[in-house]
Design a protein around this motif. Structure first.
Motif, PDB file in Angstrom:
ATOM      1  N   ASP A 139      36.765 -99.622  54.272  1.00 21.32           N
ATOM      2  CA  ASP A 139      37.679 -98.650  53.666  1.00 21.32           C
ATOM      3  C   ASP A 139      37.792 -98.869  52.165  1.00 21.32           C
ATOM      4  OD1 ASP A 139      38.063 -97.655  56.191  1.00 21.32           O
ATOM      5  OD2 ASP A 139      40.035 -98.576  56.468  1.00 21.32           O
ATOM      6  N   PHE A 140      37.861-100.120  51.744  1.00 25.21           N
ATOM      7  CA  PHE A 140      37.928-100.435  50.315  1.00 25.21           C
ATOM      8  C   PHE A 140      36.640-100.045  49.599  1.00 25.21           C
ATOM      9  CE2 PHE A 140      41.240-104.063  50.791  1.00 25.21           C
ATOM     10  CZ  PHE A 140      42.237-103.126  50.948  1.00 25.21           C
ATOM     11  N   GLU A 141      35.513-100.244  50.253  1.00 21.01           N
ATOM     12  CA  GLU A 141      34.223 -99.907  49.635  1.00 21.01           C
ATOM     13  C   GLU A 141      34.069 -98.397  49.455  1.00 21.01           C
ATOM     14  OE1 GLU A 141      31.504-101.878  52.252  1.00 21.01           O
ATOM     15  OE2 GLU A 141      31.537-103.732  51.063  1.00 21.01           O
ATOM     16  N   THR A 142      34.560 -97.624  50.399  1.00 21.12           N
ATOM     17  CA  THR A 142      34.449 -96.165  50.264  1.00 21.12           C
ATOM     18  C   THR A 142      35.366 -95.618  49.174  1.00 21.12           C
ATOM     19  OG1 THR A 142      36.092 -95.745  51.975  1.00 21.12           O
ATOM     20  CG2 THR A 142      33.799 -95.813  52.671  1.00 21.12           C
ATOM     21  N   THR A 143      36.378 -96.373  48.813  1.00 25.58           N
ATOM     22  CA  THR A 143      37.282 -95.942  47.744  1.00 25.58           C
ATOM     23  C   THR A 143      36.535 -95.792  46.429  1.00 25.58           C
ATOM     24  OG1 THR A 143      39.118 -97.025  48.850  1.00 25.58           O
ATOM     25  CG2 THR A 143      39.423 -96.522  46.536  1.00 25.58           C
ATOM     26  N   GLY A 144      35.505 -96.585  46.231  1.00 21.67           N
ATOM     27  CA  GLY A 144      34.699 -96.478  45.014  1.00 21.67           C
ATOM     28  C   GLY A 144      34.046 -95.112  44.867  1.00 21.67           C
ATOM     29  N   THR A 145      33.683 -94.497  45.973  1.00 27.12           N
ATOM     30  CA  THR A 145      33.076 -93.172  45.923  1.00 27.12           C
ATOM     31  C   THR A 145      34.064 -92.138  45.392  1.00 27.12           C
ATOM     32  OG1 THR A 145      31.765 -93.774  47.861  1.00 27.12           O
ATOM     33  CG2 THR A 145      31.836 -91.450  47.283  1.00 27.12           C
ATOM     34  N   GLY A 146      35.297 -92.217  45.838  1.00 28.51           N
ATOM     35  CA  GLY A 146      36.321 -91.285  45.358  1.00 28.51           C
ATOM     36  C   GLY A 146      36.639 -91.478  43.889  1.00 28.51           C
ATOM     37  N   ALA A 147      36.694 -92.732  43.454  1.00 26.71           N
ATOM     38  CA  ALA A 147      36.953 -93.004  42.041  1.00 26.71           C
ATOM     39  C   ALA A 147      35.775 -92.536  41.185  1.00 26.71           C
ATOM     40  CB  ALA A 147      37.214 -94.487  41.827  1.00 26.71           C
ATOM     41  N   THR A 148      34.560 -92.706  41.685  1.00 29.55           N
ATOM     42  CA  THR A 148      33.372 -92.220  40.968  1.00 29.55           C
ATOM     43  C   THR A 148      33.414 -90.700  40.862  1.00 29.55           C
ATOM     44  OG1 THR A 148      32.070 -94.086  41.767  1.00 29.55           O
ATOM     45  CG2 THR A 148      30.849 -92.167  40.997  1.00 29.55           C
ATOM     46  N   TYR A 149      33.761 -90.039  41.958  1.00 28.92           N
ATOM     47  CA  TYR A 149      33.896 -88.586  41.937  1.00 28.92           C
ATOM     48  C   TYR A 149      34.939 -88.166  40.905  1.00 28.92           C
ATOM     49  CZ  TYR A 149      35.665 -84.005  43.184  1.00 28.92           C
ATOM     50  OH  TYR A 149      36.111 -82.717  43.112  1.00 28.92           O
ATOM     51  N   GLY A 150      36.096 -88.813  40.924  1.00 29.95           N
ATOM     52  CA  GLY A 150      37.153 -88.480  39.978  1.00 29.95           C
ATOM     53  C   GLY A 150      36.742 -88.697  38.538  1.00 29.95           C
ATOM     54  N   PHE A 151      35.983 -89.756  38.298  1.00 33.88           N
ATOM     55  CA  PHE A 151      35.543 -90.052  36.938  1.00 33.88           C
ATOM     56  C   PHE A 151      34.565 -88.997  36.427  1.00 33.88           C
ATOM     57  CE2 PHE A 151      32.777 -92.083  33.816  1.00 33.88           C
ATOM     58  CZ  PHE A 151      33.725 -92.546  32.918  1.00 33.88           C
ATOM     59  N   PHE A 152      33.594 -88.620  37.260  1.00 41.34           N
ATOM     60  CA  PHE A 152      32.575 -87.671  36.806  1.00 41.34           C
ATOM     61  C   PHE A 152      32.994 -86.212  36.905  1.00 41.34           C
ATOM     62  CE2 PHE A 152      29.851 -91.390  37.319  1.00 41.34           C
ATOM     63  CZ  PHE A 152      29.153 -91.335  36.125  1.00 41.34           C
ATOM     64  N   ALA A 153      33.958 -85.877  37.755  1.00 38.24           N
ATOM     65  CA  ALA A 153      34.426 -84.494  37.850  1.00 38.24           C
ATOM     66  C   ALA A 153      35.758 -84.297  37.135  1.00 38.24           C
ATOM     67  CB  ALA A 153      34.574 -84.086  39.316  1.00 38.24           C
ATOM     68  N   GLY A 154      36.426 -85.378  36.784  1.00 42.40           N
ATOM     69  CA  GLY A 154      37.746 -85.291  36.173  1.00 42.40           C
ATOM     70  C   GLY A 154      37.771 -84.665  34.798  1.00 42.40           C
ATOM     71  N   TRP A 155      36.651 -84.694  34.090  1.00 39.92           N
ATOM     72  CA  TRP A 155      36.619 -84.072  32.763  1.00 39.92           C
ATOM     73  C   TRP A 155      36.866 -82.564  32.872  1.00 39.92           C
ATOM     74  CZ3 TRP A 155      33.081 -80.281  31.869  1.00 39.92           C
ATOM     75  CH2 TRP A 155      31.977 -80.229  32.712  1.00 39.92           C
ATOM     76  N   ILE A 156      36.512 -81.975  34.008  1.00 39.71           N
ATOM     77  CA  ILE A 156      36.757 -80.545  34.221  1.00 39.71           C
ATOM     78  C   ILE A 156      38.269 -80.290  34.276  1.00 39.71           C
ATOM     79  CG2 ILE A 156      36.409 -78.609  35.809  1.00 39.71           C
ATOM     80  CD1 ILE A 156      33.810 -80.094  36.718  1.00 39.71           C
ATOM     81  N   ILE A 157      38.985 -81.152  34.972  1.00 38.32           N
ATOM     82  CA  ILE A 157      40.436 -81.029  35.064  1.00 38.32           C
ATOM     83  C   ILE A 157      41.064 -81.331  33.698  1.00 38.32           C
ATOM     84  CG2 ILE A 157      42.492 -81.808  36.291  1.00 38.32           C
ATOM     85  CD1 ILE A 157      40.232 -80.378  37.993  1.00 38.32           C
ATOM     86  N   GLY A 158      40.493 -82.303  32.994  1.00 40.12           N
ATOM     87  CA  GLY A 158      40.973 -82.614  31.646  1.00 40.12           C
ATOM     88  C   GLY A 158      40.815 -81.433  30.701  1.00 40.12           C
ATOM     89  N   LEU A 159      39.683 -80.762  30.775  1.00 40.26           N
ATOM     90  CA  LEU A 159      39.484 -79.578  29.929  1.00 40.26           C
ATOM     91  C   LEU A 159      40.439 -78.460  30.291  1.00 40.26           C
ATOM     92  CD1 LEU A 159      35.596 -79.280  29.550  1.00 40.26           C
ATOM     93  CD2 LEU A 159      37.272 -79.856  27.793  1.00 40.26           C
ATOM     94  N   ALA A 160      40.711 -78.317  31.586  1.00 42.02           N
ATOM     95  CA  ALA A 160      41.650 -77.277  32.011  1.00 42.02           C
ATOM     96  C   ALA A 160      43.061 -77.586  31.536  1.00 42.02           C
ATOM     97  CB  ALA A 160      41.633 -77.135  33.532  1.00 42.02           C
ATOM     98  N   SER A 161      43.410 -78.856  31.461  1.00 41.82           N
ATOM     99  CA  SER A 161      44.749 -79.255  31.000  1.00 41.82           C
ATOM    100  C   SER A 161      44.894 -79.134  29.497  1.00 41.82           C
ATOM    101  CB  SER A 161      45.034 -80.707  31.403  1.00 41.82           C
ATOM    102  OG  SER A 161      45.010 -80.844  32.800  1.00 41.82           O
ATOM    103  N   LEU A 162      43.784 -79.101  28.814  1.00 43.73           N
ATOM    104  CA  LEU A 162      43.792 -79.045  27.357  1.00 43.73           C
ATOM    105  C   LEU A 162      44.383 -77.718  26.878  1.00 43.73           C
ATOM    106  CD1 LEU A 162      42.776 -80.795  25.018  1.00 43.73           C
ATOM    107  CD2 LEU A 162      40.654 -79.538  25.084  1.00 43.73           C
ATOM    108  N   GLY A 163      45.341 -77.780  26.028  1.00 44.79           N
ATOM    109  CA  GLY A 163      45.916 -76.573  25.456  1.00 44.79           C
ATOM    110  C   GLY A 163      47.135 -76.044  26.169  1.00 44.79           C
ATOM    111  N   GLY A 164      47.545 -76.684  27.254  1.00 44.83           N
ATOM    112  CA  GLY A 164      48.742 -76.233  27.955  1.00 44.83           C
ATOM    113  C   GLY A 164      49.997 -76.709  27.247  1.00 44.83           C
ATOM    114  N   ARG A 165      51.123 -76.236  27.719  1.00 47.49           N
ATOM    115  CA  ARG A 165      52.396 -76.668  27.146  1.00 47.49           C
ATOM    116  C   ARG A 165      53.163 -77.460  28.182  1.00 47.49           C
ATOM    117  NH1 ARG A 165      55.792 -73.261  29.692  1.00 47.49           N
ATOM    118  NH2 ARG A 165      54.967 -71.243  30.205  1.00 47.49           N
TER     119      ARG A 165
END
Length: 166
Positions: A139-165
């Protein structure tokens, strides 16, 4: 006069957490769909950077029906559901009011990105602990996959958050 123009301009934007939430719903809804997952597996090269990334976007896969009679739909879709819930929670809990004071600041980008990385890792861990019958180490080893996904796909969410109030 500049202050009134600024407030009128800011009213046209959504909140940083709200636009991040919308981007999360779209990203998980589209890239986690059975149609995208099948396309990514059949039409991308896992040995190329682009193919690897397109396959990674399919990580929070969800299904409309379960092919395994022993698993319920909730167990199959736990990762995607937990990712959505945790991403929305972290987007709102992170210091959004502090971050969104300066519209378009780089800190909004990093706040949205960090929320998605944290949500990806936490969703994987919780889904693995709740639905798997495996060992705690697995279970701990599979957590790395989710963190990797978040790291490489998270910039999309970061860009969407950019410019909000706030």
């Amino acid at each position: 006069m500049a202050l009134t123009n600024r407030s009128a301009t800011v009213r046209g934007y959504g909140t940083a957490a709200g636009t991040g939430t919308l981007a999360t719903l779209i990203l998980v809804g589209v890239c986690g769909s059975p149609w995208y997952v099948d396309w990514a597996e059949g039409n991308t090269d896992p040995n190329s950077a682009g193919g690897w990334f397109l396959r990674l976007l399919a990580w929070p896969a969800w299904r409309l029906e379960s092919t395994d009679p022993e698993q319920s739909l909730l167990a199959t879709d736990a990762r995607a559901v937990l990712l959505l819930v945790l991403a929305v929670t972290f987007l709102y809990l992170l210091p959004a009011s502090q971050v969104a004071r300066v519209q378009g600041s780089l800190s909004q980008f990093f706040s949205g990105w960090a929320a998605y990385v944290l949500a990806g890792g936490a969703a994987t861990l919780l889904a693995a602990l709740l639905t798997s019958g495996g060992t705690l180490l697995a279970d701990f080893e599979t957590t790395g996959t989710g963190a990797t996904y978040g790291f490489f796909a998270g910039w999309i969410i970061g860009l969407a958050s950019l410019g909000g109030r706030a």
